[in-house]
Design an enzyme around this catalytic site. Structure first.
Site, mmCIF file in Angstrom:
data_model
loop_
_atom_site.group_PDB
_atom_site.id
_atom_site.type_symbol
_atom_site.label_atom_id
_atom_site.label_comp_id
_atom_site.label_asym_id
_atom_site.label_seq_id
_atom_site.Cartn_x
_atom_site.Cartn_y
_atom_site.Cartn_z
ATOM 1 N N LYS A 12 48.540 16.922 25.596
ATOM 2 C CA LYS A 12 48.068 17.851 24.549
ATOM 3 C C LYS A 12 49.266 18.503 23.854
ATOM 4 C CE LYS A 12 43.558 17.569 24.904
ATOM 5 N NZ LYS A 12 42.771 16.994 23.792
ATOM 6 N N GLY A 63 39.765 11.610 23.868
ATOM 7 C CA GLY A 63 40.901 11.630 24.784
ATOM 8 C C GLY A 63 40.409 11.768 26.208
ATOM 9 N N SER A 97 44.231 22.711 24.047
ATOM 10 C CA SER A 97 43.768 23.427 25.229
ATOM 11 C C SER A 97 44.712 24.576 25.564
ATOM 12 C CB SER A 97 43.735 22.436 26.394
ATOM 13 O OG SER A 97 43.612 23.118 27.617
ATOM 14 N N ASP A 108 37.702 2.222 20.283
ATOM 15 C CA ASP A 108 38.879 3.018 20.594
ATOM 16 C C ASP A 108 39.513 3.536 19.307
ATOM 17 O OD1 ASP A 108 41.348 3.843 21.533
ATOM 18 O OD2 ASP A 108 41.424 2.238 23.035
ATOM 19 N N SER A 148 33.615 25.653 46.947
ATOM 20 C CA SER A 148 34.888 26.114 47.522
ATOM 21 C C SER A 148 35.561 26.984 46.481
ATOM 22 C CB SER A 148 35.810 24.936 47.837
ATOM 23 O OG SER A 148 35.243 24.141 48.835
ATOM 24 N N TYR A 151 47.975 15.420 31.649
ATOM 25 C CA TYR A 151 46.926 15.784 30.682
ATOM 26 C C TYR A 151 47.432 16.904 29.778
ATOM 27 C CZ TYR A 151 43.123 18.606 28.903
ATOM 28 O OH TYR A 151 42.344 19.377 28.079
HETATM 29 C C1 UD1 Z 1 40.928 23.161 33.995
HETATM 30 C C2 UD1 Z 1 42.224 22.469 33.679
HETATM 31 C C3 UD1 Z 1 42.538 22.638 32.216
HETATM 32 C C4 UD1 Z 1 41.390 22.135 31.366
HETATM 33 C C5 UD1 Z 1 40.122 22.872 31.756
HETATM 34 C C6 UD1 Z 1 38.921 22.299 31.024
HETATM 35 C C7 UD1 Z 1 43.500 22.619 35.762
HETATM 36 C C8 UD1 Z 1 44.718 23.137 36.438
HETATM 37 N N1 UD1 Z 1 43.295 22.974 34.510
HETATM 38 O O1 UD1 Z 1 41.121 24.556 33.810
HETATM 39 O O2 UD1 Z 1 43.708 21.942 31.911
HETATM 40 O O3 UD1 Z 1 41.673 22.334 29.999
HETATM 41 O O4 UD1 Z 1 39.894 22.717 33.154
HETATM 42 O O5 UD1 Z 1 37.848 23.176 31.149
HETATM 43 O O6 UD1 Z 1 42.729 21.891 36.360
HETATM 44 N N2 UD1 Z 1 37.490 26.867 40.871
HETATM 45 C C9 UD1 Z 1 36.999 27.084 42.138
HETATM 46 N N3 UD1 Z 1 36.248 26.106 42.726
HETATM 47 C C10 UD1 Z 1 35.958 24.922 42.094
HETATM 48 C C11 UD1 Z 1 36.462 24.708 40.788
HETATM 49 C C12 UD1 Z 1 37.236 25.704 40.211
HETATM 50 O O7 UD1 Z 1 37.234 28.133 42.743
HETATM 51 O O8 UD1 Z 1 35.277 24.059 42.692
HETATM 52 C C13 UD1 Z 1 38.246 27.949 40.212
HETATM 53 C C14 UD1 Z 1 39.654 27.584 39.781
HETATM 54 O O9 UD1 Z 1 40.586 27.834 40.775
HETATM 55 C C15 UD1 Z 1 39.825 28.496 38.553
HETATM 56 C C16 UD1 Z 1 38.400 28.624 37.966
HETATM 57 O O10 UD1 Z 1 37.540 28.287 39.035
HETATM 58 O O11 UD1 Z 1 40.247 29.776 38.957
HETATM 59 C C17 UD1 Z 1 38.144 27.684 36.802
HETATM 60 O O12 UD1 Z 1 38.485 26.363 37.182
HETATM 61 P P1 UD1 Z 1 38.148 25.111 36.246
HETATM 62 O O13 UD1 Z 1 36.760 25.204 35.739
HETATM 63 O O14 UD1 Z 1 38.528 23.875 36.977
HETATM 64 O O15 UD1 Z 1 39.087 25.329 34.979
HETATM 65 P P2 UD1 Z 1 40.683 25.565 34.917
HETATM 66 O O16 UD1 Z 1 41.342 25.241 36.192
HETATM 67 O O17 UD1 Z 1 40.905 26.924 34.335
#
Ligand code: UD1
Length: 339
Positions: free
Chosen positions: A153, A82, A124, A58, A216, A149
């Site tokens: 940061k 982290g 981030s 750690d 989804s 989270y």
């Molecule tokens: C997320 C985190 C962010 C982190 C980053 C790391 C949140 C709110 N934010 O960002 O703090 O630094 O990951 O990469 O979780 N989506 C879908 N279906 C899915 C998964 C995602 O439609 O199954 C969409 C989301 O709504 C978004 C996009 O894909 O519009 C990207 O999502 P994701 O990869 O989870 O990243 P963030 O949400 O931008």
């Protein structure tokens, strides 16, 4: 002289370690392997044909930190270690503040005591919260984080800001990542999420390989070109190279510098899905579903400051990100655990 990489076995850490080694830089890693595997570093050693000294433990373990700082002549720390799951941080806030904020404080304090005055910190775009103006520059307001989270940061960024004001010798480069995806082109290292992936690209890869039925798509009524969320996806190797650029320019300019690491281009969820199908010749079934709580409509960077001051810009496009993520997924259907 070496660079200490905390969290060096993780997704971004392992790609950064590889890039540093290929630049001829000596690397020491500390990692507790809570969300990573030693196998990533074994593979990095194989690819680079270089050795890495690895300490398991750690960052908040003072005894271990002292051992590392005594055993090696370290000039810079690149701090990735982290916890990083947004959802988990909401149910385990104390763990997140301990593991991210407290551990960083311990690390910074030890560095100061030992006169190790260079730190590159893994932050981030989440610190911008729901910023209204796109693209986001480093001057955009920060602070409207929506989960522990993101707040962890933000807190570390604030601590670093204060520490650099109090001690002009201490030099910090804060790198704000947009959405890292992809893998090293060899397919030997890549993203290996624990359990069901939360992030879009690894989830899409696991649908394409048959682990899950469909994607989804969270939200179809955002004020974006096709109603789905828009993000700035960046190839993890471009991100890794951003760290090398930050390292090379660490002694220039003010002692507290902040850079966006993104491509400057926004792609919607549907853009990513169609590009994925085109590049991989796989079909990715999806359903349009409700928005995911806490998500924002769109977020992409203005990365021009990093280009101006570090000479860095992202070189790889969305197709390459998809190709490399898929290559890694196919070669490692179960991540680092061999089938
Ligand atoms: C997320 C985190 C962010 C982190 C980053 C790391 C949140 C709110 N934010 O960002 O703090 O630094 O990951 O990469 O979780 N989506 C879908 N279906 C899915 C998964 C995602 O439609 O199954 C969409 C989301 O709504 C978004 C996009 O894909 O519009 C990207 O999502 P994701 O990869 O989870 O990243 P963030 O949400 O931008």
């Amino acid at each position: 002289m070496s660079v200490l990489v905390t969290g060096g076995a993780g997704y971004i850490g392992s790609h950064a370690v590889l890039t540093l080694l290929q630049k001829g830089i000596d690397v020491i890693v500390i990692d507790d392997f809570s969300n990573s595997s030693l196998e990533s570093l074994e593979r990095v050693k194989k690819i680079t044909n270089r050795d890495i000294k690895v300490y398991k433990g750690d960052v908040a373990d003072l005894r271990l930190l002292n051992l590392i700082f005594s055993n090696h002549d370290i000039h810079t720390v690149i701090h990735f270690a982290g916890s990083k799951s947004v959802g988990e941080s909401i149910s385990k806030p104390i763990h997140y503040y301990n593991n991210n904020v407290v551990a960083s404080l311990v690390l910074i304090n030890e560095m100061m005591k030992r006169g190790i005055y260079n730190l590159i910190f893994s932050s981030s775009a989440t610190v911008y919260g729901n910023s209204n103006t796109m693209p986001v520059t480093e001057n955009a307001p920060i602070g409207m984080t929506t989960n522990p989270y993101g707040t962890s940061k933000l807190m570390i960024e604030k601590i670093l800001d204060d520490v650099t004001r109090a001690n002009s010798s201490f030099r910090v480069t804060v790198l704000r990542y947009f959405n890292p995806v992809g893998a090293h082109f060899s397919g030997e290292i890549g993203e290996d999420p624990n359990g069901i992936p939360n992030n879009l690209m690894p989830y899409v890869c696991q649908v394409a390989i048959g682990k899950y039925k469909q994607v989804s798509v969270y939200g179809r009524d955002y004020p974006t070109k096709d109603g789905t969320g828009v993000r700035d996806y960046i190839h993890v190797m471009d991100l890794a190279e951003g760290h090398v650029a930050a390292l090379e320019h660490r002694n220039e300019g003010p002692n507290h510098k902040v850079y966006n690491l993104g491509t400057g281009k926004g792609y919607s969820v549907l853009d990513l899905l169609t590009t994925f199908e085109r590049v991989t010749f796989r079909s990715v079934p999806y359903v349009l579903s409700e928005r995911r709580p806490g998500d924002i409509a769109e977020c992409w960077s203005d990365p021009s400051k990093a280009y101006r001051e570090l000479g860095w810009k992202a070189k790889r496009g969305l197709e390459e990100m998809v190709r490399d993520a898929w290559n890694w997924q196919q070669k490692n259907p179960n991540g680092y655990i061999k089938a």
